[in-house]
Design a protein around this motif. Structure first.
Motif, short mmCIF file in Angstrom:
data_model
loop_
_atom_site.label_atom_id
_atom_site.label_comp_id
_atom_site.label_asym_id
_atom_site.label_seq_id
_atom_site.Cartn_x
_atom_site.Cartn_y
_atom_site.Cartn_z
N UNK A 41 -4.25 8.38 4.50
CA UNK A 41 -3.37 7.24 4.76
C UNK A 41 -2.53 6.79 3.56
N UNK A 42 -2.61 7.48 2.41
CA UNK A 42 -1.82 7.05 1.27
C UNK A 42 -0.34 7.32 1.51
N UNK A 43 0.48 6.27 1.38
CA UNK A 43 1.91 6.37 1.61
C UNK A 43 2.69 6.60 0.33
N UNK A 44 2.19 6.01 -0.76
CA UNK A 44 2.94 6.09 -2.01
C UNK A 44 2.04 5.69 -3.17
N UNK A 99 0.28 1.64 -18.69
CA UNK A 99 0.76 1.92 -17.33
C UNK A 99 -0.34 1.64 -16.32
N UNK A 100 0.04 1.11 -15.18
CA UNK A 100 -0.90 0.80 -14.09
C UNK A 100 -0.34 1.35 -12.79
N UNK A 101 -1.21 1.97 -12.00
CA UNK A 101 -0.80 2.55 -10.72
C UNK A 101 -1.58 1.93 -9.57
N UNK A 102 -0.89 1.62 -8.50
CA UNK A 102 -1.54 1.14 -7.27
C UNK A 102 -1.30 2.16 -6.17
N UNK A 103 -2.34 2.49 -5.45
CA UNK A 103 -2.21 3.39 -4.31
C UNK A 103 -1.87 2.55 -3.08
N UNK A 104 -0.73 2.85 -2.49
CA UNK A 104 -0.29 2.11 -1.32
C UNK A 104 -0.76 2.85 -0.08
N UNK A 105 -1.66 2.22 0.67
CA UNK A 105 -2.26 2.85 1.84
C UNK A 105 -1.77 2.21 3.14
N UNK A 110 -1.66 -2.13 2.27
CA UNK A 110 -2.53 -2.93 1.41
C UNK A 110 -1.78 -3.56 0.25
N UNK A 111 -0.46 -3.68 0.35
CA UNK A 111 0.35 -4.19 -0.76
C UNK A 111 -0.05 -5.60 -1.16
N UNK A 112 -0.12 -6.52 -0.20
CA UNK A 112 -0.46 -7.91 -0.52
C UNK A 112 -1.88 -8.00 -1.06
N UNK A 113 -2.79 -7.24 -0.48
CA UNK A 113 -4.18 -7.20 -0.94
C UNK A 113 -4.23 -6.78 -2.41
N UNK A 114 -3.49 -5.74 -2.76
CA UNK A 114 -3.51 -5.23 -4.14
C UNK A 114 -2.92 -6.24 -5.10
N UNK A 115 -1.90 -6.97 -4.66
CA UNK A 115 -1.31 -7.99 -5.51
C UNK A 115 -2.33 -9.07 -5.86
N UNK A 116 -3.12 -9.48 -4.87
CA UNK A 116 -4.15 -10.48 -5.14
C UNK A 116 -5.19 -9.91 -6.10
N UNK A 117 -5.55 -8.64 -5.90
CA UNK A 117 -6.56 -7.99 -6.74
C UNK A 117 -6.13 -7.97 -8.21
N UNK A 118 -4.91 -7.49 -8.48
CA UNK A 118 -4.49 -7.36 -9.88
C UNK A 118 -4.12 -8.71 -10.50
N UNK A 155 -7.56 2.16 9.42
CA UNK A 155 -6.27 2.85 9.28
C UNK A 155 -5.19 2.21 10.15
N UNK A 156 -3.99 2.15 9.62
CA UNK A 156 -2.84 1.62 10.35
C UNK A 156 -1.90 2.78 10.67
N UNK A 157 -1.29 2.71 11.83
CA UNK A 157 -0.34 3.75 12.23
C UNK A 157 0.96 3.10 12.68
N UNK A 158 1.98 3.93 12.85
CA UNK A 158 3.25 3.42 13.33
C UNK A 158 4.40 4.25 12.81
N UNK A 159 5.59 3.77 13.05
CA UNK A 159 6.81 4.42 12.57
C UNK A 159 7.43 3.51 11.51
N UNK A 160 7.76 4.09 10.37
CA UNK A 160 8.38 3.31 9.29
C UNK A 160 9.80 2.94 9.72
N UNK A 161 10.01 1.66 9.96
CA UNK A 161 11.31 1.18 10.44
C UNK A 161 12.26 0.86 9.29
N UNK A 162 11.71 0.28 8.22
CA UNK A 162 12.50 -0.05 7.04
C UNK A 162 11.74 0.48 5.83
N UNK A 163 12.44 1.12 4.92
CA UNK A 163 11.80 1.64 3.71
C UNK A 163 12.75 1.41 2.55
N UNK A 164 12.42 0.48 1.67
CA UNK A 164 13.27 0.15 0.53
C UNK A 164 12.43 0.12 -0.73
#
Length: 613
Positions: free
Chosen positions: A367-370, A317-323, A401-409, A333-342
């Motif tokens: 800042x961890x979202x998920x 199992x592998x876990x990525x922290x989504x920040x 940091x989703x795209x960043x983490x994809x490149x990392x792994x 840090x990034x801020x804002x309102x989550x407009x779409x969440x799927x």
């Protein structure tokens, strides 16, 4: 376990929702707490009752919440007061059950110096410290964790300044400026052992987690088992962890952390976390256990039914922290309102999150979202599933940091298991990739409202120049896309065709001026107009806030002469300080801020105007 309910969950976000999920599955009711900043948060809806409080760090407020809701136990989650011995005692003194280790164990393991002595006394290998530690060394806070109050020192003449800086940070983060000095291992691995202990003398370990992929001493990706730990070494590290647990009279779930050489042939005690870890899901998946359930059973006085000889990891199992952060902008840090969440789907994918569409992501909390977790029969499959899950997990409205983490792994060395705690920092420039250009074109089409407007559509895009849509062609500056088509598919998603390729995007509009676009982990926010600015913003070369936050210090006034590199303003956000320095020599103008003022991302702060001869 009925005597535990209702359970007050003294935490927020994804961990509060995750604890509630297990409690409800066992038929136990829960009480959530929310601050004003968290009004309407997902974790409030995840519990059976909710009590408003002023702060998650206020013990009196939390105990009041427990009292008014009729709670009979308290689960602290992680972070906040989860490792606060005084809070554990206060909970017990109030006649409530503390779902965690004894206060004495928290106190002992929370003091890095005392914990190290206890580990050595229990026969656990420890890192040389004090006079026995040759350079490089690491200065770290006695009361801290998570990289706060930590500095690496490579020469004797750097030690005094590094110690002073670590002490300041430790005092700010933990209210305790004590530090210790230890030998620093070059390119070590960070490997931790999950332990469980009950009140009847039973202790087991659930193997190891590899947590070497870190940035600024904060874990980014974790996995279980480690790609370099053999069954024999697992048994040795586990035995050392169990010995320490027994020596400190521990009960409940905890983690004994080690640093190890690259091949893990040598390992040394680092610290013990007397709580549930952020990365606990990877252990749950490979051992087929619910660690929160085990915590609740131990707190209820039950005996562990696990037999060490029968515990072995199955699969990977592998876990990525989504920040909420901007890798391309220095991870601010990034801020804002989550407009779409799927959420992503697919076999072996698990997501623990505390957000949903409409959630406000600010700077008040971590800042961890998920946590995005993937399980597979082997490591390669788990990594592939995690990569796809990060691409599918659509969050529009906040940069992550989703795209960043994809490149990392996806790196060859990570795929080969050749990571160490410094790897990520060494390759950062290769990982923070800019968003693909098609996101900009998709944003323009969404703003235009249709792929084939009756007449040409054009508007100035902030930071991108003029955009234009006409006759199925999109142009932004000197960029061009032909055969453009746009169609909403519902629920915040749209299909966009550019240059003969159709892709699915998460897209959200904010009025007529801002468009948010997400695809495959990449996020882009486009302002379709150039706002009229006044004050500092109206001055050429005005300095802008690189992140939202609070003005910590203002060192200059209008009319002051400054030199290049002078620190003008210090900005604080999410416990991180950033200095705004003079880009050149000149005179300060347009400053209208004081310490304590809140600023938004890219808000003009002041200008340094070159002095006339």
């Amino acid at each position: 376990m009925r005597e535990l309910a209702p359970i007050l969950i003294a935490n927020r976000g994804e961990i509060a929702a995750r604890v509630a999920r297990t409690a409800h599955g066992l038929g136990l009711s829960t009480v959530g707490v929310v601050t004003e900043a968290d009004a309407g948060a997902l974790h409030a809806d995840a519990t059976d009752m909710v009590v408003s409080i002023g702060s998650y760090l206020d013990m009196d407020e939390l105990l009041r919440a427990a009292r008014v809701a009729g709670a009979r136990s308290v689960h602290p989650g992680y972070g906040f007061l989860s490792e606060n011995a005084a809070f554990a005692r206060a909970v017990r003194d109030a006649g409530l059950v503390w779902i965690g280790p004894p206060p004495e164990a928290i106190e002992l393991m929370g003091d890095k110096g005392a914990a190290k002595e206890a580990a050595a006394a229990a026969g656990v290998p420890v890192v040389p410290s004090g006079d026995g530690a040759g350079f490089p060394v690491v200065v770290k806070a006695v009361a801290g964790g998570g990289g706060k109050g930590m500095r690496v020192v490579r020469a004797a003449d750097e030690l005094e300044a590094a110690t002073a800086a670590a002490q300041r940070e430790a005092l700010s983060a933990f209210g305790d400026d004590r530090v210790i000095v230890e030998q620093y291992l070059e390119r070590p691995r960070h490997i931790e052992i999950q332990v469980l202990a009950d009140g009847h003398g039973n202790v087991v370990h659930l193997g190891e987690r590899e947590c070497s992929l870190q940035r600024r001493h904060q874990k980014v990706v974790e996995e279980a088992p480690s790609p370099v730990v053999s069954p024999q070494l697992r048994a040795e590290m586990g035995a050392a962890a169990v010995a320490l647990v027994r020596a400190c009279g521990y009960e409940g779930a905890g983690t004994v952390e080690f640093i190890a050489t690259g091949d893990a042939s040598e390992f040394f005690f680092l610290e013990m976390n007397t709580r549930l870890q952020v990365e606990h899901p990877v252990t749950e998946l490979v051992y087929g256990l619910d660690l929160v359930e085990q915590q609740l059973r131990v707190a209820a006085g039950e005996e562990l039914t696990l037999e060490q000889d029968l515990l072995a990891p199955l699969g990977h199992a592998v876990e990525a922290r989504l920040y909420a952060e901007d890798p391309a902008g220095g991870f601010l840090p990034a801020t804002g309102v989550v407009k779409v969440h799927a959420l992503p789907d697919g076999e072996g994918v698990r997501v623990d999150t505390g957000i949903r569409a409409g959630s406000v992501v600010g700077t008040s909390y971590d800042p961890m979202l998920a946590k995005v977790v993937a399980y597979g029969p082997d490591r390669a499959t788990a990594l592939d599933r995690l990569d796809r899950a990060l691409a599918q997990y659509a969050i529009a409205g906040v940069t992550t940091n989703a795209a960043f983490t994809r490149v990392l792994i996806g790196r060859d060395d990570v795929r080969a298991g050749e990571q160490d705690t410094g790897l990520l920092e060494r390759v950062l420039e290769q990982l923070a990739l800019p968003a693909p250009g098609d996101l900009l074109a998709a944003a323009v089409l969404a703003a235009a409202g249709t792929a084939h407007p009756a007449g040409p559509w054009r508007r100035a895009l902030e930071d991108h120049g003029e955009a234009r849509v006409a006759d199925g062609v999109v142009t932004v500056g000197d960029q061009r896309w032909d055969g453009a088509a746009f169609a909403w598919s519902g629920d915040g998603f749209a299909y966009v065709t550019l240059d003969g390729v159709r892709r699915r995007y998460a897209i959200a509009l904010e009025g007529e001026d801002v468009v948010y676009v997400f695809r495959d982990g990449h996020h882009l926010a486009v302002a379709t107009h150039r706002p009229v600015r006044s004050g500092a913003g109206a001055l050429a070369g005005s300095l802008e806030a690189p992140m939202p936050g609070t003005i910590w210090a203002v060192n200059v006034s209008n009319g002051d002469a400054v030199e290049e590199g002078d620190v003008l303003i210090v900005l604080e956000s999410m416990k991180m300080e950033l200095s705004i320095t003079a880009p050149t020599a000149g005179v300060v103008e347009g400053l209208d801020l004081r310490a304590g003022d809140r600023v938004t991302l890219r808000q003009p702060l002041l200008a340094v105007v070159e002095a006339e001869a």
